[in-house]
Write an enzyme that holds these catalytic residues in place. Sequence first.
Site, PDB file in Angstrom:
ATOM      1  N   ARG A 154       0.813  -1.219   0.000  1.00 43.36           N
ATOM      2  CA  ARG A 154       0.000   0.000   0.000  1.00 43.36           C
ATOM      3  C   ARG A 154       0.848   1.271   0.000  1.00 43.36           C
ATOM      4  NH1 ARG A 154      -5.435   0.019   1.677  1.00 43.36           N
ATOM      5  NH2 ARG A 154      -6.412  -1.916   1.000  1.00 43.36           N
ATOM      6  N   ARG A 177      -2.970   7.095   1.044  1.00 43.99           N
ATOM      7  CA  ARG A 177      -3.346   8.330   1.736  1.00 43.99           C
ATOM      8  C   ARG A 177      -2.318   8.908   2.694  1.00 43.99           C
ATOM      9  NH1 ARG A 177      -8.980   5.778   3.255  1.00 43.99           N
ATOM     10  NH2 ARG A 177      -7.399   4.188   3.575  1.00 43.99           N
ATOM     11  N   ARG A 237      -6.400  12.794  -4.949  1.00 51.14           N
ATOM     12  CA  ARG A 237      -7.609  12.105  -4.536  1.00 51.14           C
ATOM     13  C   ARG A 237      -8.736  13.096  -4.224  1.00 51.14           C
ATOM     14  NH1 ARG A 237     -11.394  10.051  -3.175  1.00 51.14           N
ATOM     15  NH2 ARG A 237     -11.800   8.242  -1.832  1.00 51.14           N
ATOM     16  N   ASP A 285      -6.921  -1.841  -7.466  1.00 51.37           N
ATOM     17  CA  ASP A 285      -7.505  -2.484  -6.290  1.00 51.37           C
ATOM     18  C   ASP A 285      -7.834  -3.915  -6.643  1.00 51.37           C
ATOM     19  OD1 ASP A 285      -8.464  -1.592  -3.457  1.00 51.37           O
ATOM     20  OD2 ASP A 285      -9.898  -3.081  -4.191  1.00 51.37           O
ATOM     21  N   TYR A 320     -14.994 -11.022  -0.353  1.00 48.48           N
ATOM     22  CA  TYR A 320     -15.672  -9.736  -0.591  1.00 48.48           C
ATOM     23  C   TYR A 320     -16.947  -9.917  -1.403  1.00 48.48           C
ATOM     24  CZ  TYR A 320     -11.994  -6.908   1.441  1.00 48.48           C
ATOM     25  OH  TYR A 320     -11.128  -6.332   2.326  1.00 48.48           O
TER      26      TYR A 320
HETATM   27  O1  CP3 Z   1       0.100  -1.335  -2.607  1.00 47.86           O
HETATM   28  C1  CP3 Z   1      -0.177  -0.360  -3.327  1.00 47.86           C
HETATM   29  O2  CP3 Z   1       0.212   0.786  -3.099  1.00 47.86           O
HETATM   30  C2  CP3 Z   1      -0.999  -0.593  -4.582  1.00 47.86           C
HETATM   31  C3  CP3 Z   1      -2.386  -0.286  -4.468  1.00 47.86           C
HETATM   32  C4  CP3 Z   1      -3.351  -1.182  -3.712  1.00 47.86           C
HETATM   33  C5  CP3 Z   1      -4.582  -0.668  -3.201  1.00 47.86           C
HETATM   34  N1  CP3 Z   1      -5.314  -1.714  -2.731  1.00 47.86           N
HETATM   35  C6  CP3 Z   1      -4.972   0.740  -3.229  1.00 47.86           C
HETATM   36  C7  CP3 Z   1      -6.062   1.210  -2.360  1.00 47.86           C
HETATM   37  C8  CP3 Z   1      -3.338  -2.547  -3.461  1.00 47.86           C
HETATM   38  C9  CP3 Z   1      -2.247  -3.568  -3.737  1.00 47.86           C
HETATM   39  C10 CP3 Z   1      -4.586  -2.868  -2.850  1.00 47.86           C
HETATM   40  C11 CP3 Z   1      -4.974  -4.238  -2.486  1.00 47.86           C
HETATM   41  C12 CP3 Z   1      -6.179  -4.454  -1.688  1.00 47.86           C
HETATM   42  N2  CP3 Z   1      -7.364  -3.810  -1.772  1.00 47.86           N
HETATM   43  C13 CP3 Z   1      -6.310  -5.487  -0.737  1.00 47.86           C
HETATM   44  C14 CP3 Z   1      -5.267  -6.519  -0.407  1.00 47.86           C
HETATM   45  C15 CP3 Z   1      -4.212  -5.996   0.469  1.00 47.86           C
HETATM   46  C16 CP3 Z   1      -4.640  -5.700   1.880  1.00 47.86           C
HETATM   47  O3  CP3 Z   1      -4.529  -4.541   2.273  1.00 47.86           O
HETATM   48  O4  CP3 Z   1      -5.047  -6.628   2.579  1.00 47.86           O
HETATM   49  C17 CP3 Z   1      -7.616  -5.408  -0.200  1.00 47.86           C
HETATM   50  C18 CP3 Z   1      -8.196  -6.274   0.885  1.00 47.86           C
HETATM   51  C19 CP3 Z   1      -8.266  -4.341  -0.870  1.00 47.86           C
HETATM   52  C20 CP3 Z   1      -9.686  -3.907  -0.700  1.00 47.86           C
HETATM   53  C21 CP3 Z   1      -9.772  -2.511  -0.240  1.00 47.86           C
HETATM   54  N3  CP3 Z   1      -9.478  -1.428  -1.024  1.00 47.86           N
HETATM   55  C22 CP3 Z   1     -10.172  -2.048   1.027  1.00 47.86           C
HETATM   56  C23 CP3 Z   1     -10.582  -2.928   2.191  1.00 47.86           C
HETATM   57  C24 CP3 Z   1     -10.127  -0.661   0.985  1.00 47.86           C
HETATM   58  C25 CP3 Z   1     -10.619   0.282   2.040  1.00 47.86           C
HETATM   59  C26 CP3 Z   1      -9.652   0.423   3.150  1.00 47.86           C
HETATM   60  C27 CP3 Z   1      -8.829   1.633   2.934  1.00 47.86           C
HETATM   61  O5  CP3 Z   1      -7.605   1.542   3.108  1.00 47.86           O
HETATM   62  O6  CP3 Z   1      -9.429   2.668   2.615  1.00 47.86           O
HETATM   63  C28 CP3 Z   1      -9.641  -0.283  -0.294  1.00 47.86           C
HETATM   64  C29 CP3 Z   1      -9.412   1.080  -0.795  1.00 47.86           C
HETATM   65  C30 CP3 Z   1      -8.023   1.394  -1.280  1.00 47.86           C
HETATM   66  N4  CP3 Z   1      -7.244   0.564  -2.053  1.00 47.86           N
HETATM   67  C31 CP3 Z   1      -7.334   2.621  -1.075  1.00 47.86           C
HETATM   68  C32 CP3 Z   1      -6.108   2.512  -1.755  1.00 47.86           C
HETATM   69  C33 CP3 Z   1      -5.047   3.572  -1.896  1.00 47.86           C
HETATM   70  C34 CP3 Z   1      -7.876   3.830  -0.334  1.00 47.86           C
HETATM   71  C35 CP3 Z   1      -8.902   4.473  -1.185  1.00 47.86           C
HETATM   72  C36 CP3 Z   1      -9.009   5.947  -0.972  1.00 47.86           C
HETATM   73  O7  CP3 Z   1      -8.149   6.699  -1.451  1.00 47.86           O
HETATM   74  O8  CP3 Z   1     -10.011   6.365  -0.354  1.00 47.86           O
END
Ligand code: CP3
Length: 349
Positions: free
Chosen positions: A26, A30, A39, A75, A152
Amino acid sequence: MNPSNFLYIKAIRRQPLERTPIWMMRQAGRYLPEYRALRAKHDFLTMCKTPELAAEVTLQPIRRFGLDAAILFSDILVIPEAMGQTLTFREKEGPRLEAPLRSEADLQNLTLNGLEEKLNYVARAVRLIRSELNGRTPLIGFSGSPFTLATYMVEGKPSKNFRFIKELVFRQPQFLKTVLSILSEAVVRYLQMQIDAGAQAIQIFDTWGGILPPHLFMEFSGKWMSQIVEKLKPGGVPVTLFSKGGIAPFRLLLDSGADVLGVDWMTDIKEAKELARGAVALQGNLDPTALYGSPEIIKEEVRTILETFAGQSGHVFNLGHGILPDIPLDNVYYLVEQVREISSRLQLK
Ligand code: CP3
């Protein structure tokens, strides 16, 4: 640069290298002010679906910290969306998939037809990122694991006790296996598309495999990931499997065929290293919340991890899960600097 000269690739191949490579799960997100600025102008899915924006966000942490690998900004839930489930991201609630998949009848609404075309924006982002990185940093592509995607799709939103997916495990295992087999095909096609577009390594995020009891982990998660690894072999890029859930999933994945196993922060990295016996490279495993600590604490935690591997290649430094949105930037700079300084003194053979 010739891909085999990247520190990240050398560490995975367990070749001698001058210091330990580092990237962070990640890393595009943010905690970065430049991410929040972009964003503020675009919603999250628009950013994923616009190759120029996805490329820009992918590069942000590379520019700032000079990390040793870039990871595609996207994502895991774009696969269920491409299959026909409506995906939205709600402030503070996280992702939501409408019409949760709970029965055979719900499968009628989902399709793998045209998957690559629907996800073509990802291939375009990969090509753009590769050209902007211009051989300086390797690019990792990724997908969720079939079980994590199913979690999910069945729950419909983040869950505390995973009532619905676990009900399927125990009441309708055959139906769940049908779903997992469809998702496995989707993941192979999606990852192959990323490799064809230029992804130089792959990571599969199995965030929820660890909610399974260990005796069912392989049947519902590990086995499917192992099959995906096997099918991607001809692509020739290294594959990392990251299952969150401590030593049980880790131990079960040792024979999965993966090149790298991710180690979460709940797992003792020394125990993981002993179990791996040099047959598979390891990635991890700083507790993401250690980055709230003082510089002294961060340094100590980094040292403990690096000393586990002292004198040996085969380790990619990472967090034990994704970086949190309110981690102070100064602590990230300090982390990266310390990993470089300490590991370069440890002579990795
Ligand atoms: O690693 C990286 O920088 C690449 C980008 C990436 C994102 N999501 C961006 C993201 C990757 C590899 C993911 C994978 C992801 N997404 C997973 C597996 C990894 C983990 O963390 O367990 C899962 C379970 C998700 C599903 C997901 N996406 C959730 C549960 C959420 C909400 C939680 C949160 O952090 O807000 C997201 C949103 C998300 N994915 C954001 C980002 C940068 C935040 C969105 C925003 O800007 O509001």
